[in-house]
Each structure stands twice: as structure tokens, then as C-alpha cells.
Design a protein around this motif. Structure first.
Motif, PDB file in Angstrom:
ATOM      1  N   PRO A 127      47.973  -4.214   2.245  1.00  0.00           N
ATOM      2  CA  PRO A 127      48.623  -3.829   0.983  1.00  0.00           C
ATOM      3  C   PRO A 127      47.822  -4.164  -0.270  1.00  0.00           C
ATOM      4  CG  PRO A 127      50.215  -4.812   2.463  1.00  0.00           C
ATOM      5  CD  PRO A 127      48.875  -4.999   3.104  1.00  0.00           C
ATOM      6  N   VAL A 128      47.829  -3.221  -1.216  1.00  0.00           N
ATOM      7  CA  VAL A 128      47.070  -3.399  -2.461  1.00  0.00           C
ATOM      8  C   VAL A 128      47.954  -3.308  -3.697  1.00  0.00           C
ATOM      9  CG1 VAL A 128      44.937  -2.547  -1.425  1.00  0.00           C
ATOM     10  CG2 VAL A 128      46.465  -0.926  -2.590  1.00  0.00           C
ATOM     11  N   SER A 129      49.272  -3.249  -3.517  1.00  0.00           N
ATOM     12  CA  SER A 129      50.160  -3.268  -4.686  1.00  0.00           C
ATOM     13  C   SER A 129      50.031  -4.613  -5.395  1.00  0.00           C
ATOM     14  CB  SER A 129      51.608  -3.034  -4.250  1.00  0.00           C
ATOM     15  OG  SER A 129      51.771  -1.722  -3.753  1.00  0.00           O
ATOM     16  N   GLN A 130      50.164  -4.593  -6.727  1.00  0.00           N
ATOM     17  CA  GLN A 130      49.889  -5.776  -7.546  1.00  0.00           C
ATOM     18  C   GLN A 130      50.662  -7.000  -7.071  1.00  0.00           C
ATOM     19  OE1 GLN A 130      47.729  -5.518 -10.314  1.00  0.00           O
ATOM     20  NE2 GLN A 130      47.767  -7.736 -10.511  1.00  0.00           N
ATOM     21  N   PHE A 131      49.907  -8.073  -6.828  1.00  0.00           N
ATOM     22  CA  PHE A 131      50.486  -9.344  -6.414  1.00  0.00           C
ATOM     23  C   PHE A 131      50.047 -10.433  -7.393  1.00  0.00           C
ATOM     24  CE2 PHE A 131      46.669  -8.527  -3.742  1.00  0.00           C
ATOM     25  CZ  PHE A 131      45.827  -9.515  -4.232  1.00  0.00           C
ATOM     26  N   PRO A 132      50.635 -11.628  -7.325  1.00  0.00           N
ATOM     27  CA  PRO A 132      50.256 -12.700  -8.250  1.00  0.00           C
ATOM     28  C   PRO A 132      48.839 -13.202  -7.966  1.00  0.00           C
ATOM     29  CG  PRO A 132      52.373 -13.152  -7.206  1.00  0.00           C
ATOM     30  CD  PRO A 132      51.752 -12.023  -6.462  1.00  0.00           C
ATOM     31  N   GLY A 133      48.058 -13.381  -9.020  1.00  0.00           N
ATOM     32  CA  GLY A 133      46.722 -13.941  -8.870  1.00  0.00           C
ATOM     33  C   GLY A 133      45.738 -12.971  -8.262  1.00  0.00           C
ATOM     34  N   GLU A 134      44.683 -13.532  -7.648  1.00  0.00           N
ATOM     35  CA  GLU A 134      43.594 -12.719  -7.105  1.00  0.00           C
ATOM     36  C   GLU A 134      43.455 -12.815  -5.595  1.00  0.00           C
ATOM     37  OE1 GLU A 134      40.094 -13.938  -9.161  1.00  0.00           O
ATOM     38  OE2 GLU A 134      40.703 -13.025 -11.067  1.00  0.00           O
ATOM     39  N   ARG A 135      44.165 -13.747  -4.964  1.00  0.00           N
ATOM     40  CA  ARG A 135      44.017 -13.973  -3.525  1.00  0.00           C
ATOM     41  C   ARG A 135      45.373 -13.870  -2.843  1.00  0.00           C
ATOM     42  NH1 ARG A 135      41.944 -18.103  -6.178  1.00  0.00           N
ATOM     43  NH2 ARG A 135      43.537 -19.551  -5.400  1.00  0.00           N
ATOM     44  N   VAL A 193      54.583  -7.212  -5.984  1.00  0.00           N
ATOM     45  CA  VAL A 193      55.825  -7.089  -6.756  1.00  0.00           C
ATOM     46  C   VAL A 193      55.848  -5.836  -7.643  1.00  0.00           C
ATOM     47  CG1 VAL A 193      56.500  -9.508  -6.730  1.00  0.00           C
ATOM     48  CG2 VAL A 193      54.854  -8.741  -8.431  1.00  0.00           C
ATOM     49  N   TYR A 194      54.775  -5.076  -7.632  1.00  0.00           N
ATOM     50  CA  TYR A 194      54.736  -3.799  -8.360  1.00  0.00           C
ATOM     51  C   TYR A 194      54.251  -2.722  -7.389  1.00  0.00           C
ATOM     52  CZ  TYR A 194      55.398  -6.497 -12.587  1.00  0.00           C
ATOM     53  OH  TYR A 194      55.923  -7.340 -13.541  1.00  0.00           O
ATOM     54  N   PRO A 195      55.165  -2.089  -6.672  1.00  0.00           N
ATOM     55  CA  PRO A 195      54.770  -1.159  -5.610  1.00  0.00           C
ATOM     56  C   PRO A 195      53.906   0.016  -6.077  1.00  0.00           C
ATOM     57  CG  PRO A 195      57.071  -1.777  -5.363  1.00  0.00           C
ATOM     58  CD  PRO A 195      56.625  -2.321  -6.677  1.00  0.00           C
ATOM     59  N   TYR A 196      53.967   0.372  -7.377  1.00  0.00           N
ATOM     60  CA  TYR A 196      53.192   1.513  -7.865  1.00  0.00           C
ATOM     61  C   TYR A 196      51.854   1.095  -8.488  1.00  0.00           C
ATOM     62  CZ  TYR A 196      57.294   4.590  -7.401  1.00  0.00           C
ATOM     63  OH  TYR A 196      58.353   5.329  -6.915  1.00  0.00           O
ATOM     64  N   ALA A 197      51.668  -0.189  -8.756  1.00  0.00           N
ATOM     65  CA  ALA A 197      50.457  -0.664  -9.418  1.00  0.00           C
ATOM     66  C   ALA A 197      49.426  -1.101  -8.381  1.00  0.00           C
ATOM     67  CB  ALA A 197      50.792  -1.827 -10.349  1.00  0.00           C
ATOM     68  N   HIS A 249      60.735  -5.877   1.482  1.00  0.00           N
ATOM     69  CA  HIS A 249      60.950  -6.948   0.509  1.00  0.00           C
ATOM     70  C   HIS A 249      59.905  -6.838  -0.594  1.00  0.00           C
ATOM     71  CE1 HIS A 249      57.415  -8.757   2.332  1.00  0.00           C
ATOM     72  NE2 HIS A 249      57.435  -9.723   1.435  1.00  0.00           N
ATOM     73  N   LEU A 250      60.074  -7.608  -1.652  1.00  0.00           N
ATOM     74  CA  LEU A 250      59.033  -7.833  -2.643  1.00  0.00           C
ATOM     75  C   LEU A 250      58.760  -9.324  -2.690  1.00  0.00           C
ATOM     76  CD1 LEU A 250      59.810  -4.892  -3.524  1.00  0.00           C
ATOM     77  CD2 LEU A 250      59.268  -5.597  -5.858  1.00  0.00           C
ATOM     78  N   GLY A 251      57.585  -9.691  -3.167  1.00  0.00           N
ATOM     79  CA  GLY A 251      57.251 -11.104  -3.270  1.00  0.00           C
ATOM     80  C   GLY A 251      58.116 -11.817  -4.301  1.00  0.00           C
ATOM     81  N   PRO A 252      58.068 -13.154  -4.337  1.00  0.00           N
ATOM     82  CA  PRO A 252      58.936 -13.911  -5.246  1.00  0.00           C
ATOM     83  C   PRO A 252      58.405 -14.012  -6.679  1.00  0.00           C
ATOM     84  CG  PRO A 252      57.738 -15.408  -3.805  1.00  0.00           C
ATOM     85  CD  PRO A 252      57.389 -14.017  -3.354  1.00  0.00           C
ATOM     86  N   GLU A 253      57.099 -14.223  -6.859  1.00  0.00           N
ATOM     87  CA  GLU A 253      56.586 -14.443  -8.210  1.00  0.00           C
ATOM     88  C   GLU A 253      56.276 -13.117  -8.913  1.00  0.00           C
ATOM     89  OE1 GLU A 253      52.936 -16.497 -10.720  1.00  0.00           O
ATOM     90  OE2 GLU A 253      53.165 -17.004  -8.603  1.00  0.00           O
ATOM     91  N   GLY A 254      56.854 -12.947 -10.109  1.00  0.00           N
ATOM     92  CA  GLY A 254      56.642 -11.716 -10.856  1.00  0.00           C
ATOM     93  C   GLY A 254      57.578 -10.596 -10.455  1.00  0.00           C
ATOM     94  N   ASN A 255      58.558 -10.920  -9.637  1.00  0.00           N
ATOM     95  CA  ASN A 255      59.516  -9.914  -9.175  1.00  0.00           C
ATOM     96  C   ASN A 255      60.669  -9.830 -10.178  1.00  0.00           C
ATOM     97  OD1 ASN A 255      61.410  -8.344  -7.896  1.00  0.00           O
ATOM     98  ND2 ASN A 255      61.497  -9.556  -6.028  1.00  0.00           N
ATOM     99  N   TYR A 256      60.575  -8.869 -11.102  1.00  0.00           N
ATOM    100  CA  TYR A 256      61.564  -8.729 -12.161  1.00  0.00           C
ATOM    101  C   TYR A 256      62.502  -7.543 -11.946  1.00  0.00           C
ATOM    102  CZ  TYR A 256      58.453 -11.985 -14.580  1.00  0.00           C
ATOM    103  OH  TYR A 256      57.691 -13.081 -14.924  1.00  0.00           O
ATOM    104  N   LEU A 257      62.436  -6.894 -10.793  1.00  0.00           N
ATOM    105  CA  LEU A 257      63.256  -5.699 -10.582  1.00  0.00           C
ATOM    106  C   LEU A 257      64.735  -5.990 -10.740  1.00  0.00           C
ATOM    107  CD1 LEU A 257      60.529  -4.646  -9.439  1.00  0.00           C
ATOM    108  CD2 LEU A 257      61.863  -3.347  -7.791  1.00  0.00           C
TER     109      LEU A 257
END
Length: 607
Positions: free
Chosen positions: A148-156, A163-167, A200-208
Motif C-alpha cells: 500500500p502507498v496511500s498516505q501514512f504517518p511519517g516516512e516508514r 489514512v488518506y486512501p486517495y493520496a 480499516h484506516l490507521g490510527p494517526e491522522g485518521n480524521y474521517l
């Protein structure tokens, strides 16, 4: 339904659409280059929309909710400063595609190579993968599966904390970086499968949840609250994820999606989310006049997932077959802990090669219940099999690959069992040359409490397994760095030989009709439990092949009733050419002849 996100219309005009059915006031707050507030108009079904003027690509914005709270766009295309900062307007129309002649590859012809963008190269970017494609093509790979390459927290991150399925992850190169990679793959004749997460979405940055009832507490999801796919207001949520799937296939030219852990997609609607997804993808295939595919990861052993919708199935094109991996892994390594206790006999691998699922309704000691239904009648091309993948490697305490778990002979036997199977094979990056780097779980969160929770969870796992002194801190960059592939290994010594061995196996699978045709009705497989021998014959209208596999740790002398035909040896893993102990099986099979085969080896004949 309405298309969500910031859709650039050209001429400095952008249409913003967001789903927020319970809110009374929503506005777009442009934060750069010039701050302005754009009140949104409420539409039907909980959508809000406004078209802004003087808004160019690169404009940063957030949504202002109820006049006070501000959050990034749930359907953001780009998060240039990470998961907590403003979204950016992105114009998808400017990319210059050169893959217009690409029509795709039949799923049954796929040789899949799973890779993680961050650890596949030292650079850890989409564009850094491109120079490696020629080498993969030389190996025989014609499809890469990107974690998966959707935006996640940090770089690793593995990518399952997105947490941003379209980004598209900014540190990997963002949307254009991914497009460049896919474009290059198609020019090389390589299909692209993208791993997506809808359970699911991850916990950090999940504002949906700030925007609406995207999640439900009806179900106890393994990774947090489950997406709301079957309760009040679920239509907007379903559309959000359904459109996301089409977004990857249409906008990014992705060839297939791998659906993560679908047993975590909870839906009791009359039409299951997966069935509706399959319908949408089929319609897109018809519109674009090229076939897009859906493959699923599932531990349900339920053929309804891959059966046609006309007979009550979901219509997914193929699914991962974990039973094949488990049956092969236990025979090669002898491990019997956790779920591996359900396997370990030749008859398990024999059944998987013949049918797909090992567990088809019988009692599972690990699960303490009956498990699965029969896949005997399902076509072989509906199963993706592997000897290693990110889960089966990365979820091990030490992140150790098969290279650390068996001998060189065992690695070749593993390769032969996988590539010569009647299913779609998947390799995990580095497997082809015996990569020795581990694949640990790693993160780079910024939430201190979350970091400590993950760290404690992993520490407890190491302690429980008796490896406390070997603890690898998932937040430590050093843990991530240990996982980066050592590309130079594939050109050295036994690694080079193993790479060439995989190349030869894939070549034979491609040119040999009996190996190329994935037809469970044109195979015979049997085994001898005490000796740990497995025999398999596959045939086509043009030719037939026969192979003998010795999973024991000793040289065996045996006799068999040779299948009818004039059998000539094609490949012997024990041959000195492959750094083996020396071939003992004859070049030609003679009926009634006593045969000797070295430990952990196999031989392939053709008639």
C-alpha cells in the motif's frame, strides 16, 4: 453519487466536494498561497460542494467544520506535509502517459513480484524502482504487486496504517512518481497490482470520523473500528471506497487491485461491498475495453469470494491461498507453532496442489473448529500462491526469510514447488536470489502514546517468544534500514545461482504447454507420507511433465509406476550446475527402474 475531492477543472477553477451528512456548516479554507474561505453548499445525501476561482494546482487547503475545526480533505490527492497538515490541489490531467498501446496481461499468465517501495531500493522511491525493472523482466517477472502507498504517518511504514486512501505517499514520490513507475512498467511489458486496504484506516491522522459516520462500532475490527458499510449513512462510505478502487484503475492505469484481509470487511447488506466492487470494476473494464482484475487476501477458505455473482459469489477474480504457503512452509522448515500445527504432512501439500484449499470443512486444531469449504471445482487460475510474502516474513519475530530457515537445497525445492504449481505464483522481493536481510515491522509515527503502545506490543511479542534480547524497535530508523534489499547479492556466488535457477523455472513455465496451462483437471498428484515424497503429472494436448519432490532430509531410494510416455529430464535441482550435491536421478525414466533422489531436491521430466 458525487465525486469527492478537489477536482481541478482548468482555468484556475477547482470544484471541492466532501461528504459530511451530519454537519450544519462546512467551508473550504484555502491556506496558501492566499488565504480565503469558501462556504460550501449542501447537496443531497450529505454532500457539500463549492467551485473556487483563482485556485491553481499546488494550492493548499483544509476543510473548516462548523466554523471552528479544521482538517485535511478525506479524499485528498496529495499531503505534501504529512497526515496532519493541509491538502494540496493536484491536477491529474497533466501527466503525459506513453502506455496507450498497453492492453494488459491475462491474470493466468501473471508471474507476480511483491515489493515494498521503501525497502526495495536504498532511495525508497517510485522512480528508484524503474531502473530495476529490466532485471525483473530478465528474471521472467511480468507483474509487480506494490504494497500500500496511500498516505501514512511519517516516512516508514508497511502501508497498512494509511489514512488518506486517495493520496499517494509523498515520501515515495507522490502521484506523479507512482504514475511514472506504472508507465515504465507498461513499457517493459509488466502489469501493476496495487495493494489497497478497505477493512480499516490507521490510527494517526485518521480524521474521517470528524466528517461523518465513516466507521461503526457494530463490529470488533482487528485493527480498530470497521468502515460503516451496512448501517445508517453507509451509502456515502461505500461510495468513498468504491470510487477509490476505480480511481487507481482509471486515473493511475493500475491493472489489478489486491484487497487486503477481506475477512475484516464487515457487511451484511443484501449486496456485499465486494460484490458491488466487482460489478463496478467489470463496468470499467467494458468501458475501457481492457480487463481489470481484483484479487483478495482472505483466511476464510470460502469459495464464494471467487465464484461468479450469477451463482451467489462475489465475483472476485482470484484470491491468495494461504493453505499452499502453510503446507509448503511446514514441509520445508519443520515448524509447527501457531497455525502451522494444522499442516506438516505431504498429504496437505498434495491436496493443496490438487484443489487449492487444504481446509475444506474439516476440523482445524489451531482454530478449534471446522474451517473452510471445498475449492476442488474452482479453476486453478483463481488462486495466487507463494512461499514467502510480507506477512509470512514480517510477522515472524525475527523477520527472517526462508534463506535463514532452510538449506540452499531447501530454497531450490521451495522455488520448484511454487513455480511448477498449477496456480499463479507470487515471489516476495529478494526471494529470487536468497536475500538475507530481514523484513521487520516498522513505523515512523509522531504520536508519542501510539509509538509507545506499538513498541510495548512488539516487546511483549519478543518476550513471549523468548527473543527479548533481539527486540527490534519498530520506531527506530535502524530497524527499517536493516530491511533494505542488498541488491549486489544477486550477482554473487550462491545468490547468483539461485537467481538463475528461478529464471530457468519461470522460463520452463512459460514455454512448456503442460506447465503454462493452469488446469486442475489436467493433473495427477500423489504422495508417500513416510518417505516425504510427492509426485505430480501435468499434461496438455501437446505434452506432459512429471516431477518428483523429496521433502525429507535424507537421500531416498524408491520405485514408482512410471507414467506412460518417453520421459526426458528437463531440470534437476541436485545437479552440480545448480550447486547441488550431484544428480542421481536418470536422464531418462525406465519403467521398473529403482530410483535414488537426494535430500530436499526435485527433478522435472517431460514426455
Amino acid at each position: 453519487m458525487v465525486k469527492v475531492g478537489a477536482n481541478y477543472l482548468g482555468n484556475a477553477r477547482c470544484q471541492f466536494t466532501v461528504w459530511a451528512p451530519l454537519l450544519k456548516e462546512v467551508a473550504v479554507k484555502v491556506v496558501s498561497p492566499h488565504e480565503q474561505l469558501l462556504p460550501m453548499q449542501q447537496l443531497e445525501y450529505g454532500f457539500w460542494q463549492v467551485t473556487g476561482e483563482n485556485i491553481e494546482p499546488g494550492t493548499r487547503y483544509v476543510y473548516q467544520l462548523e466554523g471552528t475545526k479544521e482538517f485535511p480533505d478525506p479524499a485528498s490527492y496529495l499531503q505534501p506535509e504529512g497526515v496532519h497538515k493541509a491538502s494540496e490541489v493536484f491536477d491529474h490531467s497533466t501527466f503525459n502517459w506513453s502506455d496507450r498501446e498497453w492492453t494488459g496481461i491475462r491474470l493466468e499468465d501473471y508471474i507476480i513480484y511483491e515489493l515494498h517501495i521503501g525497502t526495495f531500493t536504498p532511495e525508497g522511491t517510485f522512480e528508484a524502482v524503474i531502473p530495476r525493472l529490466t532485471r525483473l523482466k530478465e528474471l521472467g517477472i511480468n507483474a509487480i504487486e506494490i504494497m500500500p502507498v496511500s498516505q501514512f504517518p511519517g516516512e516508514r511504514n508497511w502501508g497498512y496504517d494509511g489514512v488518506y486512501p486517495y493520496a499517494v505517499q509523498d515520501s515515495y514520490g507522490g502521484p506523479n512518481g507512482l504514475k511514472k513507475l506504472i508507465n515504465a512498467c507498461h513499457l517493459e511489458g509488466i502489469a501493476v497490482i496495487l495493494d489497497v486496504v478497505y477493512n480499516h484506516l490507521g490510527p494517526e491522522g485518521n480524521y474521517l470520523g470528524q466528517f461523518g459516520p465513516y466507521f461503526t462500532k457494530k463490529y470488533f475490527g482487528a485493527w480498530g473500528d470497521a468502515p460503516n458499510l451496512d448501517f445508517a449513512y453507509c451509502d456515502g462510505v461505500r461510495e468513498y471506497f468504491l470510487e477509490n478502487a476505480l480511481y487507481w484503475l482509471d486515473t493511475f492505469h493500475v491493472d489489478a487491485l489486491r484487497l487486503d484481509a477481506i475477512q475484516g470487511i464487515y457487511d451484511f447488506s443484501a449486496k456485499h461491498f465486494l460484490e458491488e466492487l466487482a460489478e463496478r470494476v467489470k463496468a470499467l473494464s467494458e468501458q475501457k475495453k481492457r480487463k481489470f482484475y481484483l484479487t483478495a487476501e482472505s483466511d476464510l477458505n470460502d469459495v464464494r469470494i471467487i465464484q461468479p455473482r450469477e451463482i451467489g459469489g462475489y465475483g472476485i477474480d482470484a484470491q491468495w491461498c494461504d493453505d499452499f504457503h502453510h503446507a509448503l512452509h511446514t514441509l520445508i522448515t519443520g515448524e509447527q507453532q501457531r497455525y502451522y500445527q494444522d499442516y506438516g504432512k505431504c498429504k496437505d501439500l498434495e491436496k493443496s496442489l490438487r484443489e487449492g484449499f487444504v481446509y475444506s470443512g474439516q476440523y482445524s486444531p489451531d482454530r478449534k473448529r471446522r474451517h473452510g469449504n471445498s475449492s476442488a471445482e474452482e479453476p486453478a487460475c483463481k488462486f495466487v500462491v507463494c512461499a514467502q510474502n510480507h506477512d509470512q516474513t514480517g510477522n515472524r519475530i525475527l523477520g527472517d526469510r526462508m534463506t535463514k530457515l532452510t538449506s540452499f537445497e531447501g530454497l531450490k525445492l521451495t522455488a520448484g514447488t511454487l513455480i511448477l504449481s498449477p496456480f499463479i505464483p507470487l515471489l516476495f522481493m529478494g526471494e529470487e536470489y536468497g536475500e538475507e536481510a530481514p523484513f521487520f515491522y516498522f513505523i515512523s509515527h509522531s504520536d508519542h502514546d501510539l509509538i509507545e503502545a506499538v513498541r510495548k506490543s512488539k516487546k511483549d511479542e519478543f518476550l513471549e517468544a523468548g527473543h527479548e534480547k533481539d527486540f527490534q524497535d519498530p520506531q527506530d530508523p535502524g530497524t527499517f534500514n536493516k530491511c533494505v534489499l542488498n541488491w549486489e547479492q544477486q550477482y554473487q556466488d550462491k545468490h547468483k545461482v539461485l537467481w538463475e535457477f528461478y529464471q530457468e523455472l519461470i522460463f520452463l513455465r512459460r514455454i512448456n504447454e503442460a506447465l503454462k496451462v493452469l488446469d486442475k483437471k489436467k493433473l495427477e498428484v500423489s504422495s508417500r507420507e513416510e518417505e516425504k515424497l510427492l509426485f505430480m503429472r501435468r499434461y496438455s494436448d501437446e505434452n506432459q511433465v512429471f516431477y518428483v519432490m523429496n521433502f525429507s532430509d535424507r537421500t531416498l531410494t524408491f520405485d514408482i509406476e512410471t507414467p506412460r510416455g518417453s520421459w526426458q529430464k528437463l531440470l534437476d535441482s541436485a545437479d552440480s550446475k545448480w550447486m547441488g550435491p550431484g544428480a542421481t536421478m536418470p536422464d531418462k525414466l525406465i519403467p521398473g527402474e529403482l530410483l535414488t533422489i537426494p535430500a530436499k531436491s526435485f527433478v522435472l521430466y517431460q514426455a
